[in-house]
Scaffold this motif. Structure first.
Motif, mmCIF file in Angstrom:
data_model
loop_
_atom_site.group_PDB
_atom_site.id
_atom_site.type_symbol
_atom_site.label_atom_id
_atom_site.label_comp_id
_atom_site.label_asym_id
_atom_site.label_seq_id
_atom_site.Cartn_x
_atom_site.Cartn_y
_atom_site.Cartn_z
ATOM 1 N N GLU A 1 2.873 16.513 -16.228
ATOM 2 C CA GLU A 1 1.931 17.455 -16.835
ATOM 3 C C GLU A 1 2.580 18.816 -17.059
ATOM 4 O OE1 GLU A 1 -1.359 17.589 -14.190
ATOM 5 O OE2 GLU A 1 -2.041 15.539 -14.643
ATOM 6 N N VAL A 2 3.338 19.276 -16.060
ATOM 7 C CA VAL A 2 3.986 20.589 -16.173
ATOM 8 C C VAL A 2 5.072 20.565 -17.245
ATOM 9 C CG1 VAL A 2 5.396 22.301 -14.965
ATOM 10 C CG2 VAL A 2 3.440 21.259 -13.806
ATOM 11 N N MET A 3 5.850 19.499 -17.293
ATOM 12 C CA MET A 3 6.883 19.393 -18.328
ATOM 13 C C MET A 3 6.258 19.386 -19.721
ATOM 14 S SD MET A 3 9.831 19.452 -16.798
ATOM 15 C CE MET A 3 10.928 18.897 -18.102
ATOM 16 N N ALA A 4 5.102 18.698 -19.856
ATOM 17 C CA ALA A 4 4.409 18.688 -21.146
ATOM 18 C C ALA A 4 3.895 20.078 -21.499
ATOM 19 C CB ALA A 4 3.248 17.687 -21.101
ATOM 20 N N GLU A 5 3.427 20.810 -20.485
ATOM 21 C CA GLU A 5 2.940 22.167 -20.729
ATOM 22 C C GLU A 5 4.078 23.072 -21.178
ATOM 23 O OE1 GLU A 5 0.310 25.679 -18.530
ATOM 24 O OE2 GLU A 5 0.885 23.886 -17.404
ATOM 25 N N LEU A 6 5.231 22.935 -20.549
ATOM 26 C CA LEU A 6 6.385 23.737 -20.954
ATOM 27 C C LEU A 6 6.818 23.393 -22.378
ATOM 28 C CD1 LEU A 6 8.556 23.663 -17.689
ATOM 29 C CD2 LEU A 6 7.158 25.558 -18.552
ATOM 30 N N ALA A 7 6.772 22.113 -22.708
ATOM 31 C CA ALA A 7 7.144 21.700 -24.057
ATOM 32 C C ALA A 7 6.187 22.300 -25.088
ATOM 33 C CB ALA A 7 7.143 20.176 -24.155
ATOM 34 N N ALA A 8 4.908 22.390 -24.719
ATOM 35 C CA ALA A 8 3.909 22.955 -25.632
ATOM 36 C C ALA A 8 4.102 24.458 -25.824
ATOM 37 C CB ALA A 8 2.504 22.669 -25.113
ATOM 38 N N LEU A 9 4.732 25.105 -24.846
ATOM 39 C CA LEU A 9 4.967 26.546 -24.929
ATOM 40 C C LEU A 9 6.244 26.888 -25.707
ATOM 41 C CD1 LEU A 9 4.061 27.628 -21.273
ATOM 42 C CD2 LEU A 9 2.735 28.093 -23.348
ATOM 43 N N GLU A 10 6.991 25.862 -26.083
ATOM 44 C CA GLU A 10 8.246 26.077 -26.805
ATOM 45 C C GLU A 10 8.002 26.825 -28.113
ATOM 46 O OE1 GLU A 10 12.395 25.515 -27.782
ATOM 47 O OE2 GLU A 10 11.344 25.091 -25.899
ATOM 48 N N ASP A 11 8.806 27.865 -28.333
ATOM 49 C CA ASP A 11 8.708 28.684 -29.534
ATOM 50 C C ASP A 11 10.109 28.795 -30.135
ATOM 51 O OD1 ASP A 11 8.831 31.051 -31.237
ATOM 52 O OD2 ASP A 11 6.877 31.618 -30.433
ATOM 53 N N ALA A 12 10.244 28.375 -31.384
ATOM 54 C CA ALA A 12 11.563 28.343 -32.016
ATOM 55 C C ALA A 12 12.200 29.723 -32.088
ATOM 56 C CB ALA A 12 11.450 27.746 -33.417
ATOM 57 N N ARG A 13 11.401 30.739 -32.319
ATOM 58 C CA ARG A 13 11.952 32.101 -32.414
ATOM 59 C C ARG A 13 12.440 32.594 -31.055
ATOM 60 N NH1 ARG A 13 6.913 34.884 -35.255
ATOM 61 N NH2 ARG A 13 5.957 33.510 -33.688
ATOM 62 N N VAL A 14 11.691 32.254 -30.018
ATOM 63 C CA VAL A 14 12.114 32.628 -28.663
ATOM 64 C C VAL A 14 13.407 31.913 -28.307
ATOM 65 C CG1 VAL A 14 11.505 32.526 -26.204
ATOM 66 C CG2 VAL A 14 9.771 33.143 -27.904
ATOM 67 N N ARG A 15 13.497 30.627 -28.661
ATOM 68 C CA ARG A 15 14.713 29.875 -28.376
ATOM 69 C C ARG A 15 15.918 30.486 -29.098
ATOM 70 N NH1 ARG A 15 16.788 25.208 -26.408
ATOM 71 N NH2 ARG A 15 14.754 24.498 -25.656
ATOM 72 N N GLU A 16 15.736 30.827 -30.346
ATOM 73 C CA GLU A 16 16.841 31.416 -31.115
ATOM 74 C C GLU A 16 17.352 32.698 -30.459
ATOM 75 O OE1 GLU A 16 17.873 32.977 -35.660
ATOM 76 O OE2 GLU A 16 15.816 32.425 -35.136
ATOM 77 N N ALA A 17 16.420 33.546 -30.023
ATOM 78 C CA ALA A 17 16.808 34.800 -29.369
ATOM 79 C C ALA A 17 17.479 34.534 -28.033
ATOM 80 C CB ALA A 17 15.582 35.681 -29.175
ATOM 81 N N ASN A 18 16.943 33.586 -27.258
ATOM 82 C CA ASN A 18 17.506 33.284 -25.947
ATOM 83 C C ASN A 18 18.900 32.669 -26.056
ATOM 84 O OD1 ASN A 18 15.331 34.221 -24.441
ATOM 85 N ND2 ASN A 18 14.304 32.236 -24.384
ATOM 86 N N GLU A 19 19.081 31.780 -27.029
ATOM 87 C CA GLU A 19 20.367 31.100 -27.133
ATOM 88 C C GLU A 19 21.499 32.052 -27.510
ATOM 89 O OE1 GLU A 19 19.855 27.613 -29.573
ATOM 90 O OE2 GLU A 19 19.191 26.450 -27.809
ATOM 91 N N LYS A 20 21.166 33.159 -28.139
ATOM 92 C CA LYS A 20 22.188 34.170 -28.420
ATOM 93 C C LYS A 20 22.738 34.758 -27.121
ATOM 94 C CE LYS A 20 20.391 35.553 -32.956
ATOM 95 N NZ LYS A 20 19.737 36.634 -33.739
ATOM 96 N N ARG A 21 21.921 34.704 -26.071
ATOM 97 C CA ARG A 21 22.343 35.215 -24.755
ATOM 98 C C ARG A 21 22.830 34.093 -23.831
ATOM 99 N NH1 ARG A 21 17.500 38.168 -25.855
ATOM 100 N NH2 ARG A 21 16.273 36.656 -24.662
#
Length: 226
Positions: free
Chosen positions: A12-32
């Motif tokens: 359930e928690v893993m599914a919740e985290l997956a639902a919170l995934e935001d492509a823009r946030v990922r792009e910014a984070n991956e730069k770091r």
């Protein structure tokens, strides 16, 4: 039954985290170098709801997912981990944010912190060694008794200039903290910073203190009124 419940909650928690995934946030984070796309405010809200759950934290970490590992570090019981467990976790923690949270939220609260500090400080892996320097900075500020500050300054002077980025940053932090907290070593700390020029040109937002050690030391000493 407890194991099934934990497994179900993990899903359930893993599914919740997956639902919170935001492509823009990922792009910014991956730069770091952080490989996840979950807003940290939302991640902390999930942790606040879950509260402390060591039985959930362990499989969250074991999933290998970066967001899940960050959540694990927020809901775990730091003193529940053994020395070898923490050492293994640190060696797996390659994302900067996971590494930072593991050291600051978990290892610093562990009864094994000092033993790990000494071992990691001498480790040939610069990422592992940076954790040793982070723990050393903590001791410089809070429990300097027994530390050989002159020897630390010798090492910083000899090795910081050419150290890999994460290790260099950790050594620079230790240099600054020695200069801020220990007036008898302040002149030398300032001199080392000026000569090595590490992070002199680091982009610093208005109103923030530069990580360049001489500027950092001078500003914090000014605030202390010394």
């Amino acid at each position: 039954m407890a194991e099934t419940t934990t497994g179900g909650q993990l899903g359930e928690v893993m599914a919740e985290l997956a639902a919170l995934e935001d492509a823009r946030v990922r792009e910014a984070n991956e730069k770091r170098g952080d490989h996840h796309g979950v807003n940290l405010g939302r991640l902390r809200a999930v942790a606040k709801r879950l509260k402390t759950q060591q039985d959930l934290a362990v499989p969250l970490w074991g999933s290998g997912d970066t967001a899940a590992r960050l959540l694990a570090l927020l809901v775990c019981r730091p003193k529940a981990f053994g020395r070898d467990e923490l050492d293994g976790m640190l060696r797996e923690a390659r994302d900067p944010k996971v590494h930072d949270w593991l050291v600051n939220y978990v290892v610093k609260k562990s009864p094994h912190a000092e033993e790990l500090r000494v071992d990691w400080l001498a480790d040939p892996d610069p990422v592992v060694a940076s954790a040793g320097w982070a723990l050393t900075s903590e001791r410089v500020v809070k429990k300097p008794q027994g530390l050989e500050l002159v020897a630390l300054l010798d090492t910083i002077e000899a090795e910081m200039k050419d150290a890999p980025d994460r290790l260099q940053w950790a050594m620079n932090t230790c240099l600054a903290q020695i200069g801020i907290e220990h007036a008898e070593h302040r002149a030398r700390a300032l001199g080392i910073g000026e000569r090595l020029e590490v992070l002199r040109d680091y982009p610093t937002p208005p109103g923030c203190t530069s990580p360049f050690a001489p500027a950092w030391i001078s500003e914090m000493v000014r605030r202390k009124g010394e």
